[in-house]
Design a protein around this motif. Structure first.
Motif: not given
Length: 420
Positions: A50-53, A132-135, A139-144
């Motif tokens: 997911s993303s936001k500007e 929000d990226i995931n590798d 399960v959790s994602s990291l906010r970048v």
């Protein structure tokens, strides 16, 4: 007063093997808490879920110096603070406007001045991207967080769901209140793998699970499929750990076998005879006979025959009569083709009493295994406690949607055991 810059610590997290990238699991599920990683410089990678500007407010124009001290190019500051190209450009805008006023003059028309002002390069409005990226490591994602004024990147390149990025930055406290307890402020983007958002199916929300079968290459990226894979991995590991800790030996049993341990279950048959039969047989009929009902063709023949009889009695239009006779002839040929196709339809199931398996690949009837019990019994008599964990197949037809033809089963056999 000197600016207090955060001191970068030596990274307490180790990168993955064969790469300098740090797994998100080591950051989001660290043992000493995520706050212990604040100020750590790491390289992370993953795909955007997911993303936001957020648009930043433009900086106010700098005030011009007094006329006595005004200079076309102000002296460079001797301080330690660095300036970027954006700040340098904004500091030169008053100088450009002075040139326009000199060239345009006070008596020039507003249109000329407006045209000259349009020639001044205007910097793009800065933005902050929250990704929000995931590798796949958790399960959790990291906010970048990416600031376009620091890292030159466009919104269309970085915001679409499914975009893969590899970035270097510093871990810090979240800038906004939310679920995230730590975020990464990007200093440098090492790689960006773009996607076409209109063709990427996961960009649509609430995608039905049935439609994911058409996209097997990205299906594991969904939360449901990824969670099932993680749960299954845990169950597999726990099953092997249970038997290994109790002295059992893991053995592999054949998947294709001639035996039926249960004797009453429906089995999937493995044969190469059907492929050879389809290669040798030539197609019957033409494409016109495909999907046409024989009864419909017979009814059309009766109607065309009646039309031919009427034209013969009237004897008024010979051309129409010849066309009707030709049409009736083609319809009769089509009916014959359909009858031939119905008579020559192959048998849907291979019956042992009608097929000779001597010409088959194995020379006998072979099935997908229903159970490995018979093989385990022979192993148990030689090795003691044994178990098997693998796929089993059943061709039992049922109306239940939860029934599967392939399942993974744990089977165990113990020799010389006394159960009380």
């Amino acid at each position: 007063m000197e600016s207090q810059e955060p001191q970068v610590k030596n990274s307490p997290v180790l990168p993955w093997m064969y790469t300098n990238r740090v797994a998100l699991k080591t950051i989001l599920e660290s043992g000493d808490g995520e706050t212990g990683l604040i100020g750590t410089t790491v390289v992370v990678g993953g795909w955007v879920k997911s993303s936001k500007e957020v648009k930043k407010e433009p900086l106010p124009p700098p005030q011009s110096p007094p006329p006595a001290a005004a200079d076309a190019f102000p002296a460079a500051s001797h301080g330690t603070k660095d300036v970027n190209c954006m700040e340098i450009l904004q500091s030169r805008i008053p100088f450009f406007r002075t040139i326009i006023r000199v060239l345009g003059g006070s008596a020039s028309s507003p249109a000329v001045r407006q045209k000259l002002e349009s020639l001044i390069p205007k910097p793009p409005p800065p933005s902050v991207f929250f990704l929000d990226i995931n590798d796949g490591s958790c399960v959790s994602s990291l906010r970048v967080v990416i600031d376009s004024a620091i890292v030159p990147v466009s919104a269309g390149q970085i915001l679409p769901t499914g975009t893969c990025i590899l970035a270097q930055g510093v871990l810090g406290n979240p800038s906004a209140v939310g679920k995230q307890t730590i975020e990464l402020t990007v200093e440098k983007i090492l790689h960006v793998g773009t996607v076409e958002q209109d063709k990427y199916p996961l960009s649509r929300k609430r995608l039905p699970l049935d439609s994911l079968r058409d996209y097997p290459h990205i299906r594991p990226r969904t939360t449901t499929v990824a969670s099932v894979a993680r749960i299954r991995n845990t169950l597999d590991f726990a099953s092997h750990t249970f038997f290994q800790n109790r002295g059992f030996l893991h053995v592999q049993v054949p998947i294709m076998t001639t035996t039926d341990p249960e004797g009453f279950s429906e089995k999937f048959q493995v044969t190469t005879l059907l492929g050879e039969t389809s290669k040798k047989e030539s197609p019957v009929g033409v494409s016109d006979a495909d999907g046409v009902n024989l009864e419909t063709v017979k009814a059309a023949i009766q109607e065309k025959s009646s039309l031919v009889e009427q034209l013969k009695r009237s004897d008024s239009n010979r051309e129409a009569l010849a066309a009707a006779v030709q049409d009736l002839k083609k319809t009769n040929e089509l009916a014959q083709q359909i009858e031939t196709r119905e008579k020559s339809k192959p048998v849907t199931a291979v019956k042992p009493d009608l097929v000779s398996f001597n010409a088959d690949f194995f020379g006998r009837q072979i099935y997908l295994t229903v159970s490995g019990r018979l093989h385990l019994e022979s192993y148990a008599c030689a090795l003691g406690h044994v178990y098997s964990f693998g796929p089993r197949f059943r061709a039992d037809k049922t109306v239940s949607a939860k029934h599967v033809a392939e399942m993974w089963t744990v089977e165990a056999e113990m020799a010389f055991a006394q159960l009380e």
